[in-house]
Design an enzyme around this catalytic site. Sequence first.
Site, PDB file in Angstrom:
ATOM      1  N   ARG A 196      41.029  42.407  35.036  1.00  0.00           N
ATOM      2  CA  ARG A 196      42.225  41.602  35.285  1.00  0.00           C
ATOM      3  C   ARG A 196      43.043  42.156  36.462  1.00  0.00           C
ATOM      4  NH1 ARG A 196      45.852  43.113  29.888  1.00  0.00           N
ATOM      5  NH2 ARG A 196      46.967  44.883  30.778  1.00  0.00           N
ATOM      6  N   MET A 232      36.880  40.659  28.211  1.00  0.00           N
ATOM      7  CA  MET A 232      38.148  40.513  27.501  1.00  0.00           C
ATOM      8  C   MET A 232      38.268  39.103  26.907  1.00  0.00           C
ATOM      9  SD  MET A 232      40.859  42.633  29.840  1.00  0.00           S
ATOM     10  CE  MET A 232      41.754  43.835  28.853  1.00  0.00           C
ATOM     11  N   GLY A 233      39.237  38.930  26.032  1.00  0.00           N
ATOM     12  CA  GLY A 233      39.431  37.647  25.355  1.00  0.00           C
ATOM     13  C   GLY A 233      39.012  37.801  23.906  1.00  0.00           C
ATOM     14  N   ASN A 272      50.918  32.993  25.616  1.00  0.00           N
ATOM     15  CA  ASN A 272      51.414  32.319  24.417  1.00  0.00           C
ATOM     16  C   ASN A 272      52.601  33.036  23.772  1.00  0.00           C
ATOM     17  OD1 ASN A 272      49.863  29.924  24.180  1.00  0.00           O
ATOM     18  ND2 ASN A 272      48.074  31.156  23.621  1.00  0.00           N
ATOM     19  N   GLU A 284      34.866  40.787  23.516  1.00  0.00           N
ATOM     20  CA  GLU A 284      35.348  41.969  22.788  1.00  0.00           C
ATOM     21  C   GLU A 284      35.704  41.636  21.336  1.00  0.00           C
ATOM     22  OE1 GLU A 284      39.055  43.401  24.509  1.00  0.00           O
ATOM     23  OE2 GLU A 284      39.916  41.393  24.569  1.00  0.00           O
ATOM     24  N   THR A 343      47.798  33.749  31.954  1.00  0.00           N
ATOM     25  CA  THR A 343      46.948  34.493  31.030  1.00  0.00           C
ATOM     26  C   THR A 343      45.523  34.537  31.559  1.00  0.00           C
ATOM     27  OG1 THR A 343      45.847  34.477  28.878  1.00  0.00           O
ATOM     28  CG2 THR A 343      46.674  32.373  29.622  1.00  0.00           C
ATOM     29  N   ILE A 344      44.918  35.705  31.498  1.00  0.00           N
ATOM     30  CA  ILE A 344      43.504  35.767  31.850  1.00  0.00           C
ATOM     31  C   ILE A 344      42.680  35.056  30.776  1.00  0.00           C
ATOM     32  CG2 ILE A 344      43.612  37.872  33.213  1.00  0.00           C
ATOM     33  CD1 ILE A 344      42.405  39.348  30.743  1.00  0.00           C
ATOM     34  N   ASP A 345      43.195  35.010  29.547  1.00  0.00           N
ATOM     35  CA  ASP A 345      42.418  34.488  28.417  1.00  0.00           C
ATOM     36  C   ASP A 345      42.267  32.972  28.432  1.00  0.00           C
ATOM     37  OD1 ASP A 345      42.143  37.037  27.487  1.00  0.00           O
ATOM     38  OD2 ASP A 345      43.816  36.929  26.094  1.00  0.00           O
ATOM     39  N   GLY A 392      50.554  41.218  29.038  1.00  0.00           N
ATOM     40  CA  GLY A 392      49.637  41.876  29.975  1.00  0.00           C
ATOM     41  C   GLY A 392      49.544  41.138  31.301  1.00  0.00           C
TER      42      GLY A 392
END
Lengths: 391, 391
Positions: free
Chosen positions: A287, A178-179, A107, A235, A133-135, A12
């Site tokens: 994002r 998110m995450g 990852n 989420e 990554t946004i996470d 993503g």
Amino acid sequence: MKNNILIVHGGGPTAVLNSSLYGVIKEAQNNICIDKIYGAIGGSEAILKENFLDLGTTKDADLDLLLQTPGTAIGSSRFPLKQEHYEKMPDIFKKHDIKYVLFNGGNGTMEACGRVHEVCKNEEIYVIGIPKTIDNDIAIIDHAPGYGSAAKFLAHTTAEIGADVKSLPIHVTIIEAMGRNAGWITAASALARKRKEDAPHLIYLPERPFVEEEFMEDVKELYDRLGGVVVVVSEGLKNAEQEPIVPPIFQRGRSVYYGDVSEYLANLVIKRLGIKARGEKPGLAGRTSIALQSKIDQEEAVLVGRTAVQAAVSGRTGVMVGIRRLPEEKYSIETFLVPIQEVMLHEKKLPDHFINERGNNVTEKFIQWCKPLIGEELPEFLSFKDKEIRK
Amino acid sequence: MKNNILIVHGGGPTAVLNSSLYGVIKEAQNNICIDKIYGAIGGSEAILKENFLDLGTTKDADLDLLLQTPGTAIGSSRFPLKQEHYEKMPDIFKKHDIKYVLFNGGNGTMEACGRVHEVCKNEEIYVIGIPKTIDNDIAIIDHAPGYGSAAKFLAHTTAEIGADVKSLPIHVTIIEAMGRNAGWITAASALARKRKEDAPHLIYLPERPFVEEEFMEDVKELYDRLGGVVVVVSEGLKNAEQEPIVPPIFQRGRSVYYGDVSEYLANLVIKRLGIKARGEKPGLAGRTSIALQSKIDQEEAVLVGRTAVQAAVSGRTGVMVGIRRLPEEKYSIETFLVPIQEVMLHEKKLPDHFINERGNNVTEKFIQWCKPLIGEELPEFLSFKDKEIRK
């Protein structure tokens, strides 16, 4: 034999994935060791399809657009690569005189990057990872490009929704972030606070089991005091049994579909407490926002792109570009190279010292860690209601 | 006898409600006919509680913050005013030497404004309405302040989500927009389009009955062609029987709770078409974003606030400040005064000529009408995927 470079995007997008692409192209254009600059059009699947586009001749004015384009300009995929796919890659690369391969992703993509390195390590093909990554769940590094912008979006959005709810304090608003497994983005909502009693009033992270009774108590106490309550939730909230807190809605094949956590919890507040409630789920907007891109995040995204090209040309392979925070008082970072095996298959979660004891808030330590990444102070809001209360 | 002015906010805020407040305070500060400038702290309920705060001494630097503060700095309410409440108001106003009363809100607030005018018309108390609604459903006027910013938010967010979905085209994304009975905000998502096949690919409005079978056909056809599909829907979609398309989740007292349309339709796409889908619901973020505030909207919000003060001081009463679009080629407007009865109890919906025949899109006429209100062109994005396709 030419020395071409290939850039591949995986998974993503983030608000600054194209900024890393900008860094890669700019650096490669200026490097005399590199001939063609190829983009894999559509992620790792494009390698197998040999769907490569020459990006090297892109004009500066077009490249500048990359800095403000969400998504990825070369496309990505979630294609599940198998061993047979990896084994075909060295020949494909050689056929196109590709000497340098850069994988930009999270990852999952770093795992692919590591496995491509494995099949290429006895050839003269240099494989480098670029984090994204946004996470923020990539191991070893301080933080990943993409996270700062997602954090800034949620902090601003929470502050703004907080101002709205405070104006008309008649309900509980649940914002879903998110995450799914790591609470880094959810936690960043805490940066919205400027004053005591500012939103977010409660923060629930996937690192801690969600206890419905405690949530109800927390919401009730705040609602009775403030009228308007803003809650930010991940989420991916799970209960003590590590099951999603939202009961499955339906099943299709082997996939189980759950409802949105925000709507589920809003309905729970209405049903159990009799208080008006609503759920908000910015989702992909979190994002993709260019208006709320973090400047620092964008600069670092460009930097890791440039650094990856430099590392490849220097003959490094099987490494990912990392970001390390320097111990200076003013925020500053440096890049370094991490062996890809060290980041493959790991998932970095929020450490205990960033979460409060009750599991409904973050600590001051987290706020201090996160603050520099969004790049600027949140704007000041005016409320005459505060003045009246202070009288 | 002093000549004080009172400003009251009603209903849900917009991104520029505080800009109208800024206009009111600035104009009143400079008007020698006005003594104190009171804000009703907490909507019309604050009139009954006589909860008035003197705003007139606010410093310029603080006032400037109003232009970038979402929500309302004086607070609002959804208090259900009854005849007995209205009848108390003239005495309350006289007690506080309030000669001018401004009500800033949507259709519900304009009704209250009209009824306050009724009870005050034989006193020397002048009552003026200032329009405000993200929904743009106030009758007579071209558009209401607050709409332009909500439209800009949705257009930008749809364009950005569109870029994301195009990068990784593996699912259908359903974005839920505010506006339960009128589709003005939902329709504005069309401004996101710059090129053929740009998001939003489908737009469903509450003005037309939602036909599930047609929706399925439309989504399937687009998914087969593009892979990634972006659909924008109104939160208030109804079927041919004028019932909400989402079945009720639960009932509490006389209130029935429905799930979110976005999640409902996403689940329908997964279940019926076997295609990955997700719902997004920016919700309150859509009326609070300062980064995506429309400059034109902000200027007009200030203007209607200023105009209301001027009208009151000139002895006008029982009127609302309206906005009329001038027939010039370049977008320009003027304010005018509408008898409040003409706007009370009306709800302006999207007219037929703004909706396409199949009811899954807006017309070019709507786009031309809406474009000036968001104040600027959307930024250009770069996609190498386009170039590859064009090869």
